[in-house]
Design an enzyme around this catalytic site. Structure first.
Site, PDB file in Angstrom:
ATOM      1  N   ASN A   8      -1.748   4.755  -3.177  1.00 27.90           N
ATOM      2  CA  ASN A   8      -1.415   4.243  -1.814  1.00 27.90           C
ATOM      3  C   ASN A   8      -1.440   5.256  -0.797  1.00 27.90           C
ATOM      4  O   ASN A   8      -0.920   6.273  -0.452  1.00 27.90           O
ATOM      5  CB  ASN A   8       0.046   3.601  -1.895  1.00 27.90           C
ATOM      6  CG  ASN A   8       0.640   3.214  -0.709  1.00 27.90           C
ATOM      7  OD1 ASN A   8      -0.064   2.895   0.294  1.00 27.90           O
ATOM      8  ND2 ASN A   8       1.958   3.093  -0.280  1.00 27.90           N
ATOM      9  N   PHE A   9      -2.564   4.903   0.059  1.00 27.15           N
ATOM     10  CA  PHE A   9      -3.040   5.809   1.288  1.00 27.15           C
ATOM     11  C   PHE A   9      -2.030   5.579   2.294  1.00 27.15           C
ATOM     12  O   PHE A   9      -1.971   6.477   3.204  1.00 27.15           O
ATOM     13  CB  PHE A   9      -4.589   5.463   1.722  1.00 27.15           C
ATOM     14  CG  PHE A   9      -5.523   5.782   0.852  1.00 27.15           C
ATOM     15  CD1 PHE A   9      -5.318   6.625  -0.583  1.00 27.15           C
ATOM     16  CD2 PHE A   9      -6.860   5.405   0.986  1.00 27.15           C
ATOM     17  CE1 PHE A   9      -6.349   6.814  -1.349  1.00 27.15           C
ATOM     18  CE2 PHE A   9      -7.983   5.775   0.232  1.00 27.15           C
ATOM     19  CZ  PHE A   9      -7.526   6.402  -1.161  1.00 27.15           C
ATOM     20  N   LYS A  10      -1.215   4.674   2.495  1.00 27.44           N
ATOM     21  CA  LYS A  10      -0.296   4.429   3.586  1.00 27.44           C
ATOM     22  C   LYS A  10      -1.104   4.618   4.910  1.00 27.44           C
ATOM     23  O   LYS A  10      -2.071   3.717   4.853  1.00 27.44           O
ATOM     24  CB  LYS A  10       0.979   5.499   3.218  1.00 27.44           C
ATOM     25  CG  LYS A  10       1.557   5.600   2.141  1.00 27.44           C
ATOM     26  CD  LYS A  10       2.947   6.297   2.019  1.00 27.44           C
ATOM     27  CE  LYS A  10       3.513   6.472   0.782  1.00 27.44           C
ATOM     28  NZ  LYS A  10       4.941   7.129   0.878  1.00 27.44           N
ATOM     29  N   HIS A  90       7.324  -2.535  -0.518  1.00 26.73           N
ATOM     30  CA  HIS A  90       7.576  -1.001  -0.122  1.00 26.73           C
ATOM     31  C   HIS A  90       8.579  -0.526   0.699  1.00 26.73           C
ATOM     32  O   HIS A  90       8.891  -1.230   1.471  1.00 26.73           O
ATOM     33  CB  HIS A  90       6.178  -0.305   0.101  1.00 26.73           C
ATOM     34  CG  HIS A  90       5.980   0.870  -0.230  1.00 26.73           C
ATOM     35  ND1 HIS A  90       6.635   1.945   0.655  1.00 26.73           N
ATOM     36  CD2 HIS A  90       5.436   1.674  -1.122  1.00 26.73           C
ATOM     37  CE1 HIS A  90       6.541   3.203   0.137  1.00 26.73           C
ATOM     38  NE2 HIS A  90       5.741   3.212  -0.869  1.00 26.73           N
ATOM     39  N   GLU A 159      10.124   2.956  -7.489  1.00 27.10           N
ATOM     40  CA  GLU A 159      10.215   3.868  -6.537  1.00 27.10           C
ATOM     41  C   GLU A 159      11.380   4.612  -5.952  1.00 27.10           C
ATOM     42  O   GLU A 159      12.003   3.712  -5.033  1.00 27.10           O
ATOM     43  CB  GLU A 159       9.154   3.876  -5.426  1.00 27.10           C
ATOM     44  CG  GLU A 159       7.691   3.671  -5.876  1.00 27.10           C
ATOM     45  CD  GLU A 159       6.697   3.751  -4.761  1.00 27.10           C
ATOM     46  OE1 GLU A 159       5.952   4.655  -4.595  1.00 27.10           O
ATOM     47  OE2 GLU A 159       6.704   3.020  -3.718  1.00 27.10           O
ATOM     48  N   GLY A 165       7.973  10.823  -0.899  1.00 28.89           N
ATOM     49  CA  GLY A 165       7.586  11.913   0.276  1.00 28.89           C
ATOM     50  C   GLY A 165       8.486  13.002   0.287  1.00 28.89           C
ATOM     51  O   GLY A 165       8.269  13.813   1.184  1.00 28.89           O
ATOM     52  N   SER A 197       7.027  11.114  -5.212  1.00 27.90           N
ATOM     53  CA  SER A 197       6.426  12.447  -5.352  1.00 27.90           C
ATOM     54  C   SER A 197       5.802  12.621  -6.745  1.00 27.90           C
ATOM     55  O   SER A 197       6.080  13.765  -7.528  1.00 27.90           O
ATOM     56  CB  SER A 197       7.815  13.549  -5.123  1.00 27.90           C
ATOM     57  OG  SER A 197       8.465  12.993  -3.932  1.00 27.90           O
TER      58      SER A 197
END
Length: 234
Positions: A8-10, A90, A159, A165, A197
């Site tokens: 997931n590149f966000k 998300h 998650e 993060g 993470s």
């Protein structure tokens, strides 16, 4: 169950770097990993989906075919790009963009009707985790109660919000216990991923847990060589 890896590149990947990354991944992915890798760029980072060796997905879409929805991406846009895989739920969209359970259900039901593969994200905040495992189970159960858990194109990604993060993944014991609980709720054919993470240093250990069917990876996937290292553990 075959283990999978999702990137997931966000909103962290430059547009043209994203395009080059996708093309390089297609060229260099090893045959044993074909169809086990998914990549979710932001919308401008997407390309028309001609990739044969991995699945290209979208991070978000509005639950309509098209229309007066300024700034939104709709199913028609994705279908034109030949993309039929989507992240829903998300935590960053739940928290920052105030996506409610009712709206997430609307999204899920709409894209289910389009037969999209849906990667549905769930996870608790630290305050819930600190109340104990019973509170975590109740919270996650509530997050899942509005969607069809028998939808055959469903993937669930756990998650924990406090691990996203933060460079602090959940402990192996926490993952083992939480995934064990979720496996009791989900259809036995539904893949259950861990995210939060994940990096090249901890991915192999996490994948070693039987109830972890794959990984949803954020910042550690932004450099292709890092992502390929994680893929090698599948």
């Amino acid at each position: 169950m075959t283990k999978i890896a999702m990137a997931n590149f966000k909103s962290a990947m430059p547009i043209f770097k994203s395009h080059a990354y996708l093309e390089e991944l297609e060229k260099t992915l090893k045959p044993q990993h074909f169809d086990r890798v998914f990549v979710f760029p932001d919308f401008l980072g997407l390309l028309p989906n001609s990739f044969l060796h991995f699945t290209l997905g979208a991070q978000n879409a509005y639950p309509k075919d098209c229309g007066a929805f300024t700034g939104e991406i709709t199913s028609q846009h994705l279908e034109e790009l030949k993309i039929n895989t989507l992240l829903i739920g998300h935590s960053e969209r739940r928290l920052l963009l105030k996506e409610s359970p009712s709206f997430l259900k609307e999204k899920f039901d709409f894209f289910k009707s389009k037969n999209f593969k849906i990667v549905y994200c769930i996870g608790e905040e630290l305050t819930t985790r600190e109340k104990g495992f019973k509170a975590v189970k109740e919270f996650l159960n509530e997050q899942l109660e509005n969607i069809d858990l028998n939808y055959p194109n469903l993937v669930v990604a756990y998650e924990p919000i406090w691990a996203i993060g933060t460079k602090k993944s959940a402990s192996l014991e926490d993952i083992y216990l939480t995934h064990g609980f979720l496996k009791q709720i989900l259809n036995q054919k539904t893949p259950l991923l861990y995210g939060g993470s994940v990096n090249a240093q901890n991915a192999k250990e996490i994948l070693g847990i039987d109830s972890v069917d794959g990984l949803l990876i954020g910042s550690a996937s932004l450099e292709l060589e890092n992502f390929k290292t994680i893929i090698s553990f599948l």
